[in-house]
Design an enzyme around this catalytic site. Structure first.
Site, PDB file in Angstrom:
ATOM      1  N   ASN A 153     -55.067  38.444 -67.609  1.00 18.23           N
ATOM      2  CA  ASN A 153     -53.636  38.618 -67.856  1.00 18.23           C
ATOM      3  C   ASN A 153     -52.797  38.530 -66.586  1.00 18.23           C
ATOM      4  OD1 ASN A 153     -51.178  39.914 -69.345  1.00 18.23           O
ATOM      5  ND2 ASN A 153     -51.613  41.322 -67.673  1.00 18.23           N
ATOM      6  N   TYR A 220     -45.716  26.797 -61.309  1.00 18.91           N
ATOM      7  CA  TYR A 220     -46.112  27.706 -62.387  1.00 18.91           C
ATOM      8  C   TYR A 220     -46.528  26.910 -63.623  1.00 18.91           C
ATOM      9  CZ  TYR A 220     -45.400  31.295 -65.981  1.00 18.91           C
ATOM     10  OH  TYR A 220     -45.560  32.142 -67.033  1.00 18.91           O
ATOM     11  N   LYS A 224     -50.304  26.921 -65.403  1.00 21.49           N
ATOM     12  CA  LYS A 224     -50.588  27.312 -66.786  1.00 21.49           C
ATOM     13  C   LYS A 224     -51.263  26.173 -67.554  1.00 21.49           C
ATOM     14  CE  LYS A 224     -49.157  31.655 -67.140  1.00 21.49           C
ATOM     15  NZ  LYS A 224     -50.152  32.741 -67.089  1.00 21.49           N
TER      16      LYS A 224
HETATM   17  N1  LIG Z   1     -43.242  38.522 -69.916  1.00 27.61           N
HETATM   18  C1  LIG Z   1     -43.120  37.302 -70.374  1.00 27.61           C
HETATM   19  O1  LIG Z   1     -42.068  36.896 -70.858  1.00 27.61           O
HETATM   20  C2  LIG Z   1     -44.303  36.365 -70.352  1.00 27.61           C
HETATM   21  C3  LIG Z   1     -44.204  35.148 -71.028  1.00 27.61           C
HETATM   22  C4  LIG Z   1     -45.283  34.280 -71.015  1.00 27.61           C
HETATM   23  C5  LIG Z   1     -46.460  34.626 -70.364  1.00 27.61           C
HETATM   24  N2  LIG Z   1     -46.540  35.795 -69.713  1.00 27.61           N
HETATM   25  C6  LIG Z   1     -47.784  36.105 -69.038  1.00 27.61           C
HETATM   26  O2  LIG Z   1     -48.289  37.370 -69.386  1.00 27.61           O
HETATM   27  C7  LIG Z   1     -48.969  37.948 -68.293  1.00 27.61           C
HETATM   28  C8  LIG Z   1     -48.455  39.361 -68.032  1.00 27.61           C
HETATM   29  O3  LIG Z   1     -47.057  39.350 -67.814  1.00 27.61           O
HETATM   30  P1  LIG Z   1     -46.138  40.669 -67.852  1.00 27.61           P
HETATM   31  O4  LIG Z   1     -44.815  40.199 -68.280  1.00 27.61           O
HETATM   32  O5  LIG Z   1     -46.820  41.744 -68.613  1.00 27.61           O
HETATM   33  O6  LIG Z   1     -46.072  41.062 -66.289  1.00 27.61           O
HETATM   34  P2  LIG Z   1     -45.664  42.455 -65.613  1.00 27.61           P
HETATM   35  O7  LIG Z   1     -45.011  43.365 -66.582  1.00 27.61           O
HETATM   36  O8  LIG Z   1     -44.924  42.059 -64.389  1.00 27.61           O
HETATM   37  O9  LIG Z   1     -47.071  43.092 -65.208  1.00 27.61           O
HETATM   38  C9  LIG Z   1     -47.882  42.489 -64.261  1.00 27.61           C
HETATM   39  C10 LIG Z   1     -49.166  43.287 -64.055  1.00 27.61           C
HETATM   40  O10 LIG Z   1     -49.991  42.586 -63.139  1.00 27.61           O
HETATM   41  C11 LIG Z   1     -50.230  43.376 -61.971  1.00 27.61           C
HETATM   42  N3  LIG Z   1     -50.185  42.475 -60.827  1.00 27.61           N
HETATM   43  C12 LIG Z   1     -49.128  41.731 -60.414  1.00 27.61           C
HETATM   44  N4  LIG Z   1     -49.447  41.015 -59.321  1.00 27.61           N
HETATM   45  C13 LIG Z   1     -50.725  41.311 -59.031  1.00 27.61           C
HETATM   46  C14 LIG Z   1     -51.633  40.911 -57.995  1.00 27.61           C
HETATM   47  N5  LIG Z   1     -51.261  40.065 -57.046  1.00 27.61           N
HETATM   48  N6  LIG Z   1     -52.878  41.406 -58.004  1.00 27.61           N
HETATM   49  C15 LIG Z   1     -53.262  42.276 -58.954  1.00 27.61           C
HETATM   50  N7  LIG Z   1     -52.470  42.692 -59.940  1.00 27.61           N
HETATM   51  C16 LIG Z   1     -51.211  42.228 -59.986  1.00 27.61           C
HETATM   52  C17 LIG Z   1     -49.150  44.437 -61.982  1.00 27.61           C
HETATM   53  O11 LIG Z   1     -49.597  45.666 -61.454  1.00 27.61           O
HETATM   54  P3  LIG Z   1     -49.391  46.079 -59.922  1.00 27.61           P
HETATM   55  O12 LIG Z   1     -47.929  45.918 -59.646  1.00 27.61           O
HETATM   56  O13 LIG Z   1     -49.879  47.478 -59.783  1.00 27.61           O
HETATM   57  O14 LIG Z   1     -50.268  45.141 -59.220  1.00 27.61           O
HETATM   58  C18 LIG Z   1     -48.926  44.650 -63.481  1.00 27.61           C
HETATM   59  O15 LIG Z   1     -49.882  45.530 -63.991  1.00 27.61           O
HETATM   60  C19 LIG Z   1     -48.777  36.966 -67.159  1.00 27.61           C
HETATM   61  O16 LIG Z   1     -49.897  36.142 -67.055  1.00 27.61           O
HETATM   62  C20 LIG Z   1     -47.609  36.163 -67.576  1.00 27.61           C
HETATM   63  O17 LIG Z   1     -47.660  34.893 -67.016  1.00 27.61           O
HETATM   64  C21 LIG Z   1     -45.477  36.683 -69.699  1.00 27.61           C
HETATM   65  C1  LIG Z   2     -49.319  32.877 -63.775  1.00 26.16           C
HETATM   66  O1  LIG Z   2     -48.951  34.164 -63.944  1.00 26.16           O
HETATM   67  C2  LIG Z   2     -47.714  34.374 -64.573  1.00 26.16           C
HETATM   68  C3  LIG Z   2     -47.408  35.822 -64.612  1.00 26.16           C
HETATM   69  O2  LIG Z   2     -48.394  36.520 -65.295  1.00 26.16           O
HETATM   70  C4  LIG Z   2     -47.794  33.874 -65.969  1.00 26.16           C
HETATM   71  O3  LIG Z   2     -46.543  34.005 -66.624  1.00 26.16           O
HETATM   72  C5  LIG Z   2     -48.216  32.455 -65.898  1.00 26.16           C
HETATM   73  O4  LIG Z   2     -48.411  32.047 -67.209  1.00 26.16           O
HETATM   74  C6  LIG Z   2     -49.472  32.327 -65.073  1.00 26.16           C
HETATM   75  N1  LIG Z   2     -49.881  30.997 -64.928  1.00 26.16           N
HETATM   76  C7  LIG Z   2     -51.140  30.689 -65.081  1.00 26.16           C
HETATM   77  C8  LIG Z   2     -51.472  29.280 -64.876  1.00 26.16           C
HETATM   78  O5  LIG Z   2     -51.936  31.532 -65.401  1.00 26.16           O
END
Ligand SMILES: NC(=O)c1ccc[n+]([C@@H]2O[C@H](COP(=O)([O-])OP(=O)(O)OC[C@H]3O[C@@H](n4cnc5c(N)ncnc54)[C@H](OP(=O)(O)O)[C@@H]3O)[C@@H](O)[C@H]2O)c1
Ligand SMILES: *C1O[C@H](CO)[C@@H](O)[C@H](O)[C@H]1NC(C)=O
Ligand SMILES: *[C@@H]1O[C@H](CO)[C@@H](O)[C@H](O)[C@H]1NC(C)=O
Length: 346
Positions: A153, A220, A224
């Site tokens: 994730n 990015y 993905k």
């Molecule tokens: N939110 C959206 O709209 C969305 C849409 C499409 C896809 N996604 C994907 O869903 C996934 C999760 O997104 P989210 O929105 O839940 O993000 P988020 O709320 O920003 O949470 C990110 C998590 O990852 C950890 N993290 C961040 N950078 C890190 C690093 N360098 N090393 C280790 N841990 C790290 C953070 O914890 P710490 O700060 O403690 O490290 C936190 O637990 C991502 O892959 C993102 O691409 C999100």
């Molecule tokens: C990279 O991480 C960001 C944040 O979690 C996420 O939205 C994106 O989909 C990721 N891209 C890939 C290739 O995993």
């Protein structure tokens, strides 16, 4: 009185008319047939999606691992990753939580143990550092655990949309290191055990930014797409060994990353999103015809289906240019906002 020439022309016209009628009938029939066939296929594919989203069940989580087995979640302490951790704990999985900040991990581990009667372990590591000693620690931790679920994730996007030519080198490197290298290295540690035990699930978070080529988020977007291709290929390798691979596609979800706080039909909360994702393992939702891939949340699924079905296609130049226009607007607004906040603080 008609001259003989006029009569000849009249006869000629009649012949033409006749020829046109003879040709028109089968042509109309052919076009009608093609039209009806095309429409039927679209309607069929729409209903297939509806069935996948609302009627057919996904693989039951209980079938993926034995009781007392472990789930590893990266980026676990916040947003979508936190929700995967909580919901898997509620299903009885022990959880290994991995993210950067130890204090956030401790808080979540305590909360999970209070809510659910499962074990937890934590590992604080920064995936951007790509440090071998972190991966060695992770290897030691998973070596003796029966890991049946891995949730890839962790991820990073650009802080605001930016032309590739102006992208900071560090941001570019971090995205590839966290999103691609991190996912590969963690999966490489976990998957041999799953193959040996003949079961498990590798679930990787993707996003519409990779589905649709996204100008101003090019790195990015590419990262993905990398995960998409990798997941489909990996799935074919490991499914004969009983290991399921699922790439989960998502549009916006409320979280720190998306900077959206209020949920709506189009932008679910992490709780709603993860509930859909875990309930639909093995189903495609809106991602029809893409192996090992799912768009599980209903509104995202309809959007994905419409993109594939009703536009000239995701890879079409015109569609990508429209997407560029949208991201140029987002960049302008983000820059104006940064300027306002800069003035306020100075
Ligand atoms: N939110 C959206 O709209 C969305 C849409 C499409 C896809 N996604 C994907 O869903 C996934 C999760 O997104 P989210 O929105 O839940 O993000 P988020 O709320 O920003 O949470 C990110 C998590 O990852 C950890 N993290 C961040 N950078 C890190 C690093 N360098 N090393 C280790 N841990 C790290 C953070 O914890 P710490 O700060 O403690 O490290 C936190 O637990 C991502 O892959 C993102 O691409 C999100
Ligand atoms: C990279 O991480 C960001 C944040 O979690 C996420 O939205 C994106 O989909 C990721 N891209 C890939 C290739 O995993
Ligand atoms: C990797 O982590 C170890 C232990 O935390 C540390 O001693 C080492 O300096 C790190 N290596 C790099 C290249 O940052």
């Amino acid at each position: 009185m008609a001259t003989s020439q006029q009569m000849a022309e009249g006869a000629d016209d009649a012949m033409h008319q006749l020829a046109e009628d003879v040709w028109a009938a089968p042509t109309t029939a052919v076009f009608t047939f093609i039209g009806v066939l095309w429409l039927s296929l679209k309607i069929f594919s729409f209903w297939r999606m509806i069935a996948s989203l609302f009627i057919l069940p996904g693989t039951s989580l209980a079938r993926l691992g034995k009781k007392g087995s472990w789930a590893v979640v990266t980026g676990a302490s916040d947003g979508i990753g936190k929700e995967y951790s909580v919901q898997l704990a509620q299903k009885g999985y022990n959880i290994l939580l991995v993210s950067r900040t130890q204090s956030k991990l401790d808080t979540l581990a305590t909360e999970i143990q209070r809510l659910c009667n499962v074990q937890t372990k934590t590992l604080a590591m920064d995936f951007a550092a790509n440090n071998d000693s972190d991966y060695a620690k992770l290897r030691n931790m998973v070596q003796d655990l029966d890991v049946s679920i891995l949730i890839n994730n962790v991820g990073l996007s650009h802080s605001i949309p930016v032309p590739f030519a102006e992208t900071e080198e560090k941001e570019m490197k971090d995205i590839v290191t966290i999103n691609c290298t991190g996912t590969l290295r963690v999966t490489r540690l976990v998957i041999p055990g799953m193959i040996k035990r003949k079961g498990g699930l590798i679930l990787t978070m993707a996003s519409f930014g990779g589905l649709l080529p996204t100008p101003l988020l090019a790195t990015y977007s590419g990262s993905k797409a990398f995960l998409q291709q990798w997941s489909s290929a990996l799935s074919s390798e490991v499914s004969p060994h009983g290991v399921e691979v699922q790439l989960v596609q998502s549009y916006l979800v409320t979280s720190a990353m998306s900077k959206i706080r209020r949920s709506s039909a189009m932008v679910p909360s992490p709780k709603q999103f993860v509930h859909a994702a875990l309930g639909k393992i093995g189903r495609s939702g809106g991602a029809q015809g893409i192996s090992a891939t799912s768009t599980p949340y209903w509104a995202h699924a309809i959007m994905h289906w419409a993109l594939d079905t009703l536009t000239p296609g995701r890879m079409n130049r015109y569609v990508i240019d429209v997407n560029r226009g949208m991201h140029e607007d987002i960049r302008k607004r983000a820059l104006r906002k940064a300027e306002r906040e800069g003035k306020k603080s100075s």
